[in-house]
Design an enzyme around this catalytic site. Structure first.
Site: not given
Length: 404
Positions: A24, A78, A80, A82, A145, A164, A196, A229
């Site tokens: 992104h 989360h 999001e 991903d 986040h 994250d 990151y 991640h």
């Protein structure tokens, strides 16, 4: 990459994305992983659901341990894409699974999936779920986040599933921090953590600091941190926690980064005497040409340095496009506790320097003014003024750094 056991009965069942280079708008030259985790207990539980393009890999990894149809609980830390866009495919396999998610998570995920068809359980900080021999503790982490975010702590194993937080964009066959350090280096791993944080989590430093303090007050013993991640922390937990403590306090080195772009090299010619002035004042300098450097690297280097000087030619009465893009990105990241300066060349009106200072002031950065601008090509006199600007900035930077 096949599933891997983290602790007895707890497995990594994620996927490695070796090819991704644009996440992104954030450059990922190392690729990334989409980590999710399976707990094989009396009531098998899946934590997070990976990117939809890789969910088939996760399902295959789960199948190596248990039949996916046996999953009883799905934890969404989360929403999001991903982390959670693969959940719809998993729910096709286990439509009767219990979903555990924050209230904001449910509202958000419902925009992607019709959750009315499923068993959704809203959780908040302090809620627990007993799945057999293990107990899961939920800790809401809003704006860490996204508003929906939460951690899941496996009490009996002292494992924190951190979505994250504490992650890195690294695609590697090594699943653990010590394995990665052995085959690469600690410097590489720390660099990935800083990269990151600076590009994704920087705006939420105060939130992260408060949440870390909250976790400490809970007295949770943590001997493994498993983010969504990158590599999993088991041997260098104190190091990453200390690194985060430093980052959330916006600590920086007494150094300066000069970031610039140029049309016909006039702005570029100004860079080197400015850098020389800084060096002669005893301030280490790094020079970055914007169009030659990935944006995430630029942000990381700005993050490390106490001082930042940005150079832009004036184009069409405004900023050079690449500089305007950087400043827009930087403004969103809410950089703080930095001394800012600006310079550039122009042909007619020379608005670029003022516009850069306007952005810095909107970000509430400390500014060193006036900046310096040059008509067309810099003369020897102009270059001497650039040197003096660099030297004066260096002196001001040392004073500013001492106060922070």
């Amino acid at each position: 990459m096949k599933s891997e056991e983290l602790k007895s009965g707890i497995y990594w069942v994620g996927a490695i994305d070796w090819a991704i280079r644009d996440f992104h708008g954030y450059e990922t030259p190392r690729g990334t992983t989409y980590n999710n985790y399976l707990i094989d207990d009396k009531e098998p539980t899946l934590l997070d659901a990976v990117h939809h393009d890789f969910v088939h890999i996760s399902i295959d990894n789960i199948s190596r341990i248990i039949s996916p149809e046996k999953i009883k609980h799905i934890i969404i830390n989360h929403i999001e894409n991903d982390h959670a866009s693969g959940v719809e495919k998993i729910l096709e396999i286990v439509p009767d699974a219990n979903i555990y998610i924050t209230e904001r998570g449910k509202k958000g995920l419902n925009r992607f999936i019709d959750l009315s068809k499923y068993k959704v359980n809203i959780v908040k900080s302090g809620d627990k779920l007993k799945i057999g021999q293990r107990t899961l503790l939920f800790i809401e982490t809003p704006m860490m986040h996204w508003p929906d975010s939460m951690f899941t702590y496996i009490q009996e194993e002292n494992v924190l599933i951190s979505q994250d937080a504490f992650g890195q964009h690294i695609a590697s066959i090594e699943r653990f921090d010590d394995e990665f350090v052995k085959n690469n280096s600690m410097e590489d791993l720390e660099d990935a953590v800083i990269d990151y944080y600076a590009n994704i989590l920087m705006p939420y430093g105060s939130v992260i600091k408060g949440k870390v303090e909250e976790i400490k007050k809970l007295g949770l013993k943590i001997n493994m941190i498993a983010p969504d991640h990158g590599v999993i922390w088991r041997s260098h937990i104190d190091k990453v926690l200390n690194l985060y403590s430093s980052m959330v306090d916006a600590k920086a080195q007494l150094s300066n980064v000069i970031v610039y772009d140029t049309m016909w090299h006039s702005t570029e010619q100004m860079v080197f005497p400015i850098a020389k002035g800084l060096e002669d004042e005893g301030v280490p300098v790094k020079i970055i040409k914007l169009r030659s450097t990935p944006k995430n690297v630029v942000i990381k280097e700005i993050w490390k340095a106490r001082g930042v000087i940005i150079g832009s030619p004036t184009l069409n009465n405004g900023l050079f496009p690449s500089v305007a893009e950087l400043l827009t990105y930087l403004k969103g990241l809410r950089l703080k506790n930095r001394l800012f300066g600006a310079f550039g060349s122009y042909g007619w009106s020379g608005e670029a320097v003022k516009e850069m200072y306007d952005v810095a002031k909107a970000m509430k950065l400390e500014t060193f003014e006036p900046g310096i601008k040059v008509l067309y090509k810099p003369s020897e006199e102009d270059l001497a003024k650039c040197y003096e600007f660099g030297k004066a900035f260096g002196k001001a930077l040392k004073e500013y750094h001492a106060k922070i």
